[in-house]
Structures are given as structure tokens and as C-alpha cells.
Enzyme design. Structure first.
Site, PDB file in Angstrom:
ATOM      1  N   ASP A 178       2.524   3.404  -0.500  1.00  0.00           N
ATOM      2  CA  ASP A 178       2.854   2.151  -1.201  1.00  0.00           C
ATOM      3  C   ASP A 178       1.915   0.996  -0.861  1.00  0.00           C
ATOM      4  O   ASP A 178       2.290  -0.161  -0.971  1.00  0.00           O
ATOM      5  CB  ASP A 178       4.309   1.751  -0.904  1.00  0.00           C
ATOM      6  CG  ASP A 178       4.482   1.131   0.461  1.00  0.00           C
ATOM      7  OD1 ASP A 178       3.689   1.464   1.364  1.00  0.00           O
ATOM      8  OD2 ASP A 178       5.380   0.289   0.628  1.00  0.00           O
ATOM      9  N   GLU A 179       0.701   1.310  -0.454  1.00  0.00           N
ATOM     10  CA  GLU A 179      -0.253   0.250  -0.097  1.00  0.00           C
ATOM     11  C   GLU A 179      -1.612   0.513  -0.720  1.00  0.00           C
ATOM     12  O   GLU A 179      -2.069   1.650  -0.736  1.00  0.00           O
ATOM     13  CB  GLU A 179      -0.520   0.248   1.403  1.00  0.00           C
ATOM     14  CG  GLU A 179       0.513  -0.332   2.275  1.00  0.00           C
ATOM     15  CD  GLU A 179       0.134  -0.021   3.721  1.00  0.00           C
ATOM     16  OE1 GLU A 179      -0.429  -0.904   4.383  1.00  0.00           O
ATOM     17  OE2 GLU A 179       0.368   1.117   4.160  1.00  0.00           O
ATOM     18  N   ARG A 238      18.975  -6.489   4.108  1.00  0.00           N
ATOM     19  CA  ARG A 238      18.373  -7.132   5.294  1.00  0.00           C
ATOM     20  C   ARG A 238      19.061  -8.457   5.574  1.00  0.00           C
ATOM     21  O   ARG A 238      19.203  -8.877   6.721  1.00  0.00           O
ATOM     22  CB  ARG A 238      16.869  -7.350   5.081  1.00  0.00           C
ATOM     23  CG  ARG A 238      16.086  -6.038   5.061  1.00  0.00           C
ATOM     24  CD  ARG A 238      14.585  -6.252   4.926  1.00  0.00           C
ATOM     25  NE  ARG A 238      13.959  -5.075   4.331  1.00  0.00           N
ATOM     26  CZ  ARG A 238      12.657  -4.836   4.319  1.00  0.00           C
ATOM     27  NH1 ARG A 238      11.816  -5.694   4.871  1.00  0.00           N
ATOM     28  NH2 ARG A 238      12.175  -3.754   3.753  1.00  0.00           N
ATOM     29  N   TYR A 280      10.929   2.614  -1.354  1.00  0.00           N
ATOM     30  CA  TYR A 280      11.815   3.709  -1.782  1.00  0.00           C
ATOM     31  C   TYR A 280      13.101   3.148  -2.424  1.00  0.00           C
ATOM     32  O   TYR A 280      13.645   3.730  -3.353  1.00  0.00           O
ATOM     33  CB  TYR A 280      12.190   4.613  -0.599  1.00  0.00           C
ATOM     34  CG  TYR A 280      11.076   5.473  -0.040  1.00  0.00           C
ATOM     35  CD1 TYR A 280       9.751   5.279  -0.413  1.00  0.00           C
ATOM     36  CD2 TYR A 280      11.351   6.495   0.875  1.00  0.00           C
ATOM     37  CE1 TYR A 280       8.737   6.067   0.114  1.00  0.00           C
ATOM     38  CE2 TYR A 280      10.342   7.289   1.400  1.00  0.00           C
ATOM     39  CZ  TYR A 280       9.037   7.063   1.023  1.00  0.00           C
ATOM     40  OH  TYR A 280       8.045   7.841   1.551  1.00  0.00           O
ATOM     41  N   ASP A 320       1.098  -4.492  -1.003  1.00  0.00           N
ATOM     42  CA  ASP A 320       2.115  -3.659  -0.340  1.00  0.00           C
ATOM     43  C   ASP A 320       3.420  -3.784  -1.129  1.00  0.00           C
ATOM     44  O   ASP A 320       3.920  -4.893  -1.348  1.00  0.00           O
ATOM     45  CB  ASP A 320       2.292  -4.171   1.104  1.00  0.00           C
ATOM     46  CG  ASP A 320       3.246  -3.301   1.901  1.00  0.00           C
ATOM     47  OD1 ASP A 320       3.460  -2.143   1.506  1.00  0.00           O
ATOM     48  OD2 ASP A 320       3.788  -3.795   2.910  1.00  0.00           O
TER      49      ASP A 320
HETATM   50  N1  DCP Z   1       9.027   5.034   5.191  1.00  0.00           N
HETATM   51  C1  DCP Z   1       9.592   6.143   5.789  1.00  0.00           C
HETATM   52  N2  DCP Z   1       9.809   6.152   7.124  1.00  0.00           N
HETATM   53  C2  DCP Z   1       9.452   5.108   7.882  1.00  0.00           C
HETATM   54  C3  DCP Z   1       8.841   4.001   7.293  1.00  0.00           C
HETATM   55  C4  DCP Z   1       8.656   3.984   5.931  1.00  0.00           C
HETATM   56  O1  DCP Z   1       9.910   7.103   5.098  1.00  0.00           O
HETATM   57  N3  DCP Z   1       9.688   5.142   9.180  1.00  0.00           N
HETATM   58  C5  DCP Z   1       8.853   5.015   3.727  1.00  0.00           C
HETATM   59  C6  DCP Z   1       9.991   4.252   3.077  1.00  0.00           C
HETATM   60  C7  DCP Z   1       9.401   2.957   2.682  1.00  0.00           C
HETATM   61  C8  DCP Z   1       7.961   3.308   2.430  1.00  0.00           C
HETATM   62  O2  DCP Z   1       7.660   4.346   3.346  1.00  0.00           O
HETATM   63  O3  DCP Z   1      10.020   2.407   1.523  1.00  0.00           O
HETATM   64  C9  DCP Z   1       7.016   2.154   2.661  1.00  0.00           C
HETATM   65  O4  DCP Z   1       7.156   1.707   3.989  1.00  0.00           O
HETATM   66  P1  DCP Z   1       6.923   0.217   4.418  1.00  0.00           P
HETATM   67  O5  DCP Z   1       6.714   0.196   5.874  1.00  0.00           O
HETATM   68  O6  DCP Z   1       5.890  -0.402   3.546  1.00  0.00           O
HETATM   69  O7  DCP Z   1       8.320  -0.502   4.174  1.00  0.00           O
HETATM   70  P2  DCP Z   1       9.080  -0.868   2.845  1.00  0.00           P
HETATM   71  O8  DCP Z   1       8.198  -0.789   1.648  1.00  0.00           O
HETATM   72  O9  DCP Z   1      10.336  -0.061   2.759  1.00  0.00           O
HETATM   73  O10 DCP Z   1       9.535  -2.340   3.107  1.00  0.00           O
HETATM   74  P3  DCP Z   1       8.641  -3.653   3.195  1.00  0.00           P
HETATM   75  O11 DCP Z   1       9.058  -4.486   2.023  1.00  0.00           O
HETATM   76  O12 DCP Z   1       9.026  -4.267   4.489  1.00  0.00           O
HETATM   77  O13 DCP Z   1       7.204  -3.272   3.141  1.00  0.00           O
END
Ligand code: DCP
Length: 636
Positions: free
Chosen positions: A120-121, A60, A23, A18
Site C-alpha cells: 500500500d505504498e 482508533r 485492509y 501511503d
Molecule cells: N499489515 C499487516 N500486518 C501488520 C501491519 C500491516 O498485515 N503487522 C497490513 C494491513 C495494513 C497494510 O498492511 O492495512 C498496510 O499497513 P500500514 O502499516 O500502512 O498500516 P495501515 O494502512 O493499516 O494504516 P495507516 O493508515 O496507519 O497507514
């Protein structure tokens, strides 16, 4: 409803990777000034500073959360950089992020079966690679990689901070470990190696979970973030699950999880162990009982699919509060935009990956003017997908009208739409040898659009059920799909496409297709692709049909399994007669792009042209040179 699958007897090594604040990392790569700074990516809609969709770990640290809006984030962290998501067609344009995800996938896919689960997974089946590494016992890996692996978090391995790395090193090299744990240790080294490569080649960090099944790997991949990996040795599974809140388990976040809490008082997965199978069955039926029983014991047989490309493409937008759409013209305006994007994406998927989508689905959220809290949902509607922006727009609007009609239940009342999305699903690979079908699909509008009978409505499309690309997004949603834009990331896209195509080719060869050249698969393709139009096109002036024992059943089988009909039947006849019986496929000859015909053997071209413009004189076909001999008649 969750379904339990038998767990393979053989030990496995599965990883879930992951990306960290994905983004944000993409934005930080294209603007180096943002590196190491508190940063967040915000929605297109800038009300109150825009909703945060990705938050850097630096931000964060200041208490910034994804649930905040930009203004609030600024209050909590005045130095935060807010980057607006790219915009196209009045909504978020995620192509930049999709392409970046493709770069990562191209690297991760180098070590084993790879399933792209979201933007992203990724899941990886590293069993073979781990077994190979184990043969080298002790695993031979560069110190740099081993150092990274030694930073792993091993569930159940107790050690104080100062000793952690030493203990992990010892765990990775334990000679008295059982075979499964030795494989997991190799898996940890392989994942460390992949993560180092991802960082070197893309500048992105990621986190990972390594376990003997997908369920456990996914549960732990986010446990230690950013840029870390977590391993689940078999001996620590029970302890880990014992304290895991039910709602954290995939499939238990919704009604089933709530029922477990409310009806059985189950708070953690471990609590499930105290229920007999009979009790669980009494409450939930046999399937769910089996799944719950296995889940409570960390058993999951779900395989990693060999899929680098998305299962579906979706484009959506929400219209909260005053932005709700209240008339057909505004719905049409937005649907046109969404369909235009969807059309581009499926066309790009077709061009690059030779994949075709079969089903168009429209989802909406709506309310009636006189009953704001109506529990009635706007029904999802589907129909066969026709390529071409205009056709998709036309069909989507019909789906909307059909859904609205049902939603309103003949009441003459105002309505408002708060979200709209269109999805292209049931995507399959075009068999090789059908290059001309691409032109067929791109051809001029068909004279007869398909009707959309109610029987085609799908309150729940199973293929969308596990649409892993959907993430909840506050105001806009464009289900991240992985189609790569030709123009903005040819490199990563082609890396994936080449692998996918090679895999497809291998699959095709392994199925031992009979020795038939290109055009037969066009017909097989048509027989499959058009099968869903049978009922609807009967009245549209059928021009040609193709009959033969097996053709329909093969097509249907293929449809059920979402794969093209197998090239099993060469003994088919072709005729221009009205179809009789169900073992028939048909297509409208006027729909065929003339360029398709150009790729057929000359004698077949002449015959098809004869269908389109019947000759005044009887044709002087040579025996053995007609389309019917190319596809010889059925031998009984
Ligand atoms: N995303 C989005 N709207 C959301 C959740 C996520 O557009 N409500 C997009 C932005 C994130 C991407 O999907 O960067 C991946 O989501 P993740 O839940 O994996 O979260 P992140 O990668 O941002 O953070 P983490 O490091 O906690 O996984």
C-alpha cells in the site's frame, strides 16, 4: 549497512503515498455497511479474537490499536466490527488487497516514475510533471484540486488553525520562493490531484509526503493521517530532523540506531550534527559515516525506481507456541502449501508480466529442544528457482533439510520451527521475442533436480535485504507482493502490465538490440537463466552446450545486475559437445518442452528434433539452414 548515494544536483520532487488503514478500506468498499464504522481486520487465527492487522480511524478514536487482539478491541470499543482476513490454504490470502493496491498504482503511475514499495505504498518522481506545471506559472489547476492542495501541511509554516488554508494558498503561489520550493508547490498540487483521482476511482483515501528526496517524503507521509498530505520545504529540513528520534529513520530502527543511542548518546537525528566525520568513521567505518553525515543533513540521493511490480514474492506462516512444527512431516505439509501459493504467484507474474524469478530462498525460525534461548539462527538457504509446484516443493524441502542440518550442528536433539517462509527473488523481465520460453518453463518436470550445495546458502540475500514488502505480522506472514491474480483483477493488473511492458519495450529498444529475431533471445535467455546451474548440472548428463566468447561474461554481467544478458553476441556456435571452459552455457535438451521447439523456424526444429531423436541416416541439411547458421559461428 546503509550506503550513501550522491544527491543529484538538479532539484527533484519526490512523493511517498501511503494508503490509510488499507485492509480496512478494502473491506469497507466491499461491504458498505462498514463505512464510517469502527472496524478492524483480524488475522486468520482467531485465538482471543484474532490479532488486529488494520484498524480504521474511527476505531482508533476509541483507543483500539494494532497491537491488540479482537477480544481486547471489543472491550475498548464494544461496537467494533471485526472482519477476518480472507483465508486460503490455511493462511491469510492477501490477493484481494494486492489487487486493490494495483488499482491505486495504476492511477498514481500516470504522473511520473512510480515505484511500488509495498502493498500500500508508492514512491513517485514528479520532477518532470512539476517542471511542466511551473512553466504555466501561476500553476493552472481546477479549483477543486487547488482546494485539496491548500489543505496540505507545510512543515515550518506557522499559522493558527483559522488561517492555515489561507497561508498554504499563499505558500503554494509564492512568487519569491526559490526554484526548489516552487517545484515542491507544483508537486503538492499534482499529488492533491492524484489523491482526488484515487478517491474518485477506487473510493480509497491515502496520505502523502512531498519533498526533494525519498527519505524525507517517506518520513512525513504518515505525519498527518488520514487523507492528508505534508510538504517539506528545503528551509524546514534541519528543524524537522533536529527533533526526529533516531529510531524513526529508515535504517536506524535496529542495531545501528541502538548503537548511536548507547555508544554516542545520540537521541535525535539533529544530535548527529555535533559529531565530526572522523568520530563517526572511527565508530562505524567510512560507508556508514558518509551515510550518517548526509542523513543528518537531509541528503539522500536514492532514486525512485521505475517499478510497478514487486522485487520478490514471498509466502510465509508463523507457528507460535503450541503450534510449533516439530517434525519433518509437518514442515513438509506446510512447505508444500506455501510453495503451492508461491508457484501460483510466480506463474501468474510470468503469464501477465513476462517476468521470471531466478532464486528460491527458504527462511525459518527455529529453536532446539534443549536450549530454548539459543542465539544460533536457522540459516537462510537459497537455490536456483525451478518453475513448477512440485519442483519448488522439492527444492524447498531440500533447502529446509540443509538449513536444519546446519542449525543442529550434528547434535541429536529435538527441534521446533516457529516460522517458515519461501521467497522467489531476482526477478527479471524476459526479453521480448521469447514467448516460447514460457512453455519451456511450464514444461514437464526435469529429470534432474538441482543439488543444493552449501556454497549456495545465503545467510543474507542482498536482494532480500531491502525487501520492502515484508511487514511484521503477528501470526502469519505472506509478504505482500504485487502479482495480480488473472481472475480477480484483470483490469488493474493489465493496466500495470501494459505500462510495465511498454517501459520494458522502450528500454529494450533504447539498448539497440541487434537485428535478431525471436529465437536468439531464447538462447540468450537460456544462457542467462541456466548459468547458475552450470556446476550443479555437470553430472546430470549434459546434452547441449553453447559456446562463444562473451556469452558467459554477458550472462554473468546480466546476473550481477539482475537483468537478462544483453543480445550482444550473435557470433556464437552451438554444439552438442561437453562444455569446455567457463565461457559456456548449457541446458538439458530433455527439459525443453516440445512446444518451445514448435516456435522455431522449421529448419531449426528439424535439427533440434535430431538431437532428441538422432536420425539413423545422416541428415541432409542445407547449408545455411541449420541452427548453427542461424547463430553463426564465432568469427575470430
Ligand atoms: N499489515 C499487516 N500486518 C501488520 C501491519 C500491516 O498485515 N503487522 C497490513 C494491513 C495494513 C497494510 O498492511 O492495512 C498496510 O499497513 P500500514 O502499516 O500502512 O498500516 P495501515 O494502512 O493499516 O494504516 P495507516 O493508515 O496507519 O497507514
Amino acid at each position: 549497512m546503509p550506503v550513501a548515494r550522491p544527491e543529484p544536483q538538479e532539484p527533484r520532487v519526490i512523493a511517498h503515498v501511503d494508503m490509510d488503514c488499507f485492509y480496512v478500506q478494502v473491506e469497507q468498499r466491499r461491504n458498505l455497511v462498514l463505512r464510517g464504522q469502527p472496524t478492524a481486520v483480524v488475522q486468520y487465527n482467531d485465538w482471543k479474537g484474532g490479532g488486529l492487522i488494520a484498524v480504521s480511524y474511527e476505531a482508533r478514536g476509541f483507543g483500539v490499536k494494532r497491537s491488540m487482539r479482537g477480544d481486547e478491541a471489543k472491550r475498548v470499543c464494544p461496537g467494533i466490527n471485526l472482519v477476518q482476513v480472507p483465508v486460503a490454504r490455511g493462511k491469510a490470502d492477501l490477493n484481494l488487497y494486492r489487487s486493490a493496491g494495483s488499482e491505486v498504482v495504476a492511477i498514481l503511475a500516470s504522473k511520473g516514475k512510480c515505484e511500488r514499495a509495498s502493498i500500500d505504498e508508492v514512491y513517485l518522481d514528479l520532477t518532470d510533471a512539476a517542471k511542466e506545471m511551473l512553466l504555466q506559472a501561476p500553476p493552472d489547476s481546477p479549483e477543486e484540486i487547488f482546494m485539496e492542495a491548500a489543505k496540505s501541511n507545510i512543515l515550518g509554516l506557522l499559522s493558527d488553525a483559522g488561517e492555515k488554508e489561507k497561508n498554504v494558498r499563499a505558500w503554494l503561489c509564492r512568487s519569491d520562493a526559490d526554484y526548489q520550493d516552487k517545484l515542491l508547490a507544483c508537486g503538492a498540487i499534482i499529488v492533491a490531484q492524484l489523491r482526488v483521482r484515487v478517491l474518485e476511482e477506487t473510493q480509497f483515501t491515502c496520505s502523502a509526503g512531498i519533498a526533494h528526496n525519498k527519505m524525507l517524503a517517506k518520513l512525513v507521509s504518515g505525519m498527518h493521517k488520514p487523507a492528508q498530505q505534508t510538504v517539506v520545504p528545503s528551509s524546514s529540513v534541519q528543524d524537522f530532523l533536529a527533533s526526529l528520534p533516531v529510531k524513526k529513520m529508515k535504517q536506524l530502527g535496529g542495531k545501528l540506531g541502538s548503537s548511536l543511542q548507547d555508544d554516542l548518546g545520540v537521541e535525535t537525528i539533529g544530535d548527529l550534527l555535533s559529531f565530526t566525520e572522523d568520530k563517526l568513521q572511527e565508530q562505524y567505518g567510512v560507508n556508514t559515516r558518509t551515510w550518517l553525515w548526509k542523513t543528518a543533513r537531509g541528503i539522500s540521493g536514492e532514486e525512485v525506481e521505475d517499478r510497478l511490480l514487486p522485487k520478490s514474492h514471498g509466502c510465509g506462516k508463523t507457528f507460535p507456541g503450541p503450534r510449533a512444527l516439530k517434525n519433518s512431516a509437518s514442515v513438509k505439509g506446510w512447505l508444500d502449501q506455501l510453495c503451492e501459493e508461491l508457484s501460483e504467484r510466480i506463474q501468474s507474474d510470468l503469464n501477465q508480466n513476462k517476468r521470471i524469478a531466478q532464486t528460491l530462498t527458504l527462511h525459518a525460525r527455529a529453536s532446539k529442544e534443549n536450549e530454548r534461548d539459543s542465539t544460533k539462527k536457522f540459516p537462510s538457504k537459497s537455490c536456483p528457482l525451478r518453475y513448477g509446484t512440485g519442483k519448488i516443493q522439492e527444492d524447498a524441502m531440500k533447502l529446509f533439510e540443509s538449513g536444519l542440518h546446519e542449525f543442529l550442528e550434528s547434535q541429536n536433539t529435538g527441534w521446533s520451527i516457529t516460522s517458515l517462509s519461501v521467497t522467489a527473488s531476482k526477478i527479471f523481465d524476459i526479453p521480448s521475442g521469447t514467448s516460447s520460453i514460457l512453455r519451456y518453463i511450464k514444461g514437464p518436470s526435469s529429470a534432474a533436480p538441482p543439488a543444493i550445495p552449501d556454497s549456495l546458502s545465503v545467510p543474507e540475500d542482498p536482494s532480500l535485504d531491502n525487501d520492502v514488502f515484508v511487514k511484521p505480522i503477528h501470526e502469519e506472514q505472506c509478504q505482500p507482493s504485487m502479482s495480480e491474480k488473472e481472475d480477480n483483477n484483470a483490469h488493474s493488473a493489465s493496466a500495470i502490465s501494459a505500462k510495465q511492458r511498454q517501459a520494458n519495450e522502450e528500454k529494450r529498444i533504447s539498448k539497440k538490440l541487434p537485428e535478431v529475431k525471436g529465437t536468439s533471445s531464447i538462447l540468450k535467455f537460456l544462457s542467462w537463466g541456466q548459468s547458475t546451474f552450470h556446476e550443479k548440472r555437470k553430472s546430470d548428463g549434459l546434452i547441449c552446450s553453447h559456446q562463444g566468447p562473451g556469452s558467459y561474461s554477458e550472462a554473468n554481467k546480466a546476473e550481477e545486475h539482475n537483468v537478462p544478458a544483453e543480445a550482444g553476441d550473435r557470433n556464437n556456435t552451438s554444439s552438442c559437445a561437453e562444455p569446455s571452459g567457463s565461457n559456456t552455457w548449457m541446458f538439458n535438451i530433455q527439459d525443453i518442452d516440445p512446444a518451445v521447439v514448435e516456435e522455431l523456424p522449421p529448419e531449426i526444429q528439424r535439427e533440434i528434433q535430431g538431437w532428441v531423436r538422432p536420425s539413423k541416416h545422416p541428415s541432409t541439411k542445407r547449408r545455411g539452414s541449420t541452427i548453427s547458421s542461424y547463430f553463426p559461428p564465432t568469427r575470430s
